[in-house]
Design an enzyme around this catalytic site. Structure first.
Site, mmCIF file in Angstrom:
data_model
loop_
_atom_site.group_PDB
_atom_site.id
_atom_site.type_symbol
_atom_site.label_atom_id
_atom_site.label_comp_id
_atom_site.label_asym_id
_atom_site.label_seq_id
_atom_site.Cartn_x
_atom_site.Cartn_y
_atom_site.Cartn_z
ATOM 1 N N GLY A 14 0.777 -1.239 0.000
ATOM 2 C CA GLY A 14 0.000 0.000 0.000
ATOM 3 C C GLY A 14 0.806 1.286 0.000
ATOM 4 O O GLY A 14 0.395 2.277 0.606
ATOM 5 N N HIS A 112 -1.021 1.809 -12.975
ATOM 6 C CA HIS A 112 -0.322 0.688 -13.603
ATOM 7 C C HIS A 112 1.137 1.079 -13.813
ATOM 8 O O HIS A 112 1.418 2.183 -14.289
ATOM 9 C CB HIS A 112 -0.975 0.358 -14.949
ATOM 10 C CG HIS A 112 -0.342 -0.805 -15.635
ATOM 11 N ND1 HIS A 112 -0.520 -2.106 -15.203
ATOM 12 C CD2 HIS A 112 0.498 -0.871 -16.689
ATOM 13 C CE1 HIS A 112 0.182 -2.915 -15.980
ATOM 14 N NE2 HIS A 112 0.820 -2.197 -16.885
HETATM 15 C C1 GAR Z 1 2.475 -0.583 -7.789
HETATM 16 O O1 GAR Z 1 3.702 -0.498 -8.460
HETATM 17 C C2 GAR Z 1 1.333 -0.577 -8.780
HETATM 18 O O2 GAR Z 1 1.574 0.246 -9.883
HETATM 19 C C3 GAR Z 1 1.273 -2.034 -9.168
HETATM 20 O O3 GAR Z 1 1.493 -2.747 -7.979
HETATM 21 C C4 GAR Z 1 2.309 -1.955 -7.118
HETATM 22 C C5 GAR Z 1 1.633 -1.846 -5.774
HETATM 23 O O4 GAR Z 1 2.474 -1.222 -4.856
HETATM 24 N N1 GAR Z 1 0.023 -2.361 -9.759
HETATM 25 C C6 GAR Z 1 -0.114 -3.269 -10.729
HETATM 26 O O5 GAR Z 1 0.816 -3.913 -11.173
HETATM 27 C C7 GAR Z 1 -1.540 -3.442 -11.233
HETATM 28 N N2 GAR Z 1 -1.551 -4.106 -12.491
HETATM 29 P P1 GAR Z 1 1.889 -0.536 -3.559
HETATM 30 O O6 GAR Z 1 1.040 -1.591 -2.843
HETATM 31 O O7 GAR Z 1 3.102 -0.180 -2.761
HETATM 32 O O8 GAR Z 1 1.095 0.658 -3.975
#
Ligand code: GAR
Length: 218
Positions: A14, A112
Site C-alpha cells: 500500500g 499501472h
Molecule cells: C504498484 O507499483 C502498482 O503500480 C502495481 O502494484 C504496485 C503496488 O504497490 N500495480 C499493478 O501492477 C496493477 N496491475 P503498492 O502496494 O506499494 O502501492
C-alpha cells in the site's frame, strides 16, 4: 469544501495508498480517503491505513473461489454502505468482472506501472528492460472491463539507465507513481476531467519543460 468520498482497494504494502492518504490531508484536496479495503488478510497497507485513523475492511477474495461476482457483490455492498463516490485501485491484484466495473464506470481509477498501452499485465519492468526501451513510467487511468485499458488520466515517465535492474527501475517508477496518483485523484475529484470519445481530457496543462530525452548527451 465538500470532499468526494474515496475508498482505496489494496492487496499488499500500500505505498500508493499511503501517498493518496498523505495528499488527501491537505485542506484544499477535493477528496477524502474514508475507507481502505483489502482482499488479502493481513496486507501491510491495512496497518498503515489504520495508523492514519482510516476505517479498514478485509473482504477476502479467496473463499469465493471462482465465484468472482459473489466477492464483488460484497465489495460493492460495502462501498455503497459507506457512501463511496470514487474508488482507487492501488496494487489491488484481483481482476474485476464487467459486472463490478460497469457499476463504477467513470468512478474507478487504477495505477499501472508502465506507460500504457505498452506493457499491460504483469512484470512490466522486466519486459521494458528486455525490450531496451529508454523511457518507461506509470499510468493512472479509469478502469474499464478490459484489463489495463480505459481512458488515461495521467502519466509520468523516467529514463531507463543502462545499469538498471527490474528492482532499480521499479523503485524509480514507484517514485513517479506516488506523484501522479494523488495529482490524478485531485483532478478527477475536483471535476477537472471529462471523457470525450473514450479519451480523458483534463483542465491541467503541460509544463513548459515537458521534454524527457533519454539517454541525454552531456
Ligand atoms: C504498484 O507499483 C502498482 O503500480 C502495481 O502494484 C504496485 C503496488 O504497490 N500495480 C499493478 O501492477 C496493477 N496491475 P503498492 O502496494 O506499494 O502501492
Amino acid at each position: 469544501m465538500e470532499k468526494r468520498r474515496v475508498a482505496i482497494l489494496i492487496s499488499g504494502r500500500g505505498s500508493n495508498m499511503t501517498a493518496l492518504i498523505e495528499a488527501a490531508k491537505a485542506e484544499d484536496f477535493p477528496a477524502g480517503i474514508v475507507l481502505v479495503i483489502s482482499n488479502i488478510a493481513g496486507a501491510g497497507g491495512l496497518t498503515k491505513a489504520a495508523e492514519s485513523g482510516i476505517e479498514t475492511a478485509t473482504i477476502e477474495s479467496k473463499p469465493f473461489g471462482k465465484d468472482r461476482e459473489a466477492f464483488e457483490r460484497k465489495l460493492h455492498e460495502t462501498l455503497v454502505a459507506h457512501n463511496i463516490e470514487l474508488v482507487c485501485l492501488a496494487g489491488f491484484l484481483r481482476l474485476l468482472t464487467p459486472w463490478f466495473v460497469t457499476r463504477w464506470d467513470g468512478r474507478m481509477l487504477n495505477i499501472h506501472p508502465a506507460l500504457l498501452p505498452s506493457y499491460r499485465g504483469l512484470h512490466t519492468h522486466e519486459r521494458a528492460l528486455a525490450d531496451g526501451v529508454k523511457i518507461h513510467g506509470a499510468t493512472v487511468h479509469f478502469v474499464v472491463p478490459e484489463m489495463d485499458s480505459g481512458p488515461i488520466i495521467m502519466q509520468g515517465a523516467v529514463a531507463v539507465l543502462d545499469g538498471d535492474t527490474p528492482e532499480t527501475l521499479a523503485a524509480r517508477v514507484l517514485g513517479v507513481e506516488h506523484r501522479i496518483y494523488p495529482d490524478a485523484l485531485r483532478l478527477v475529484a475536483g471535476g477537472g476531467t471529462r471523457i470525450e470519445n473514450g479519451q480523458c481530457k483534463t483542465e491541467a496543462s503541460g509544463s513548459p519543460d515537458d521534454t524527457l530525452i533519454s539517454p541525454a548527451i552531456i
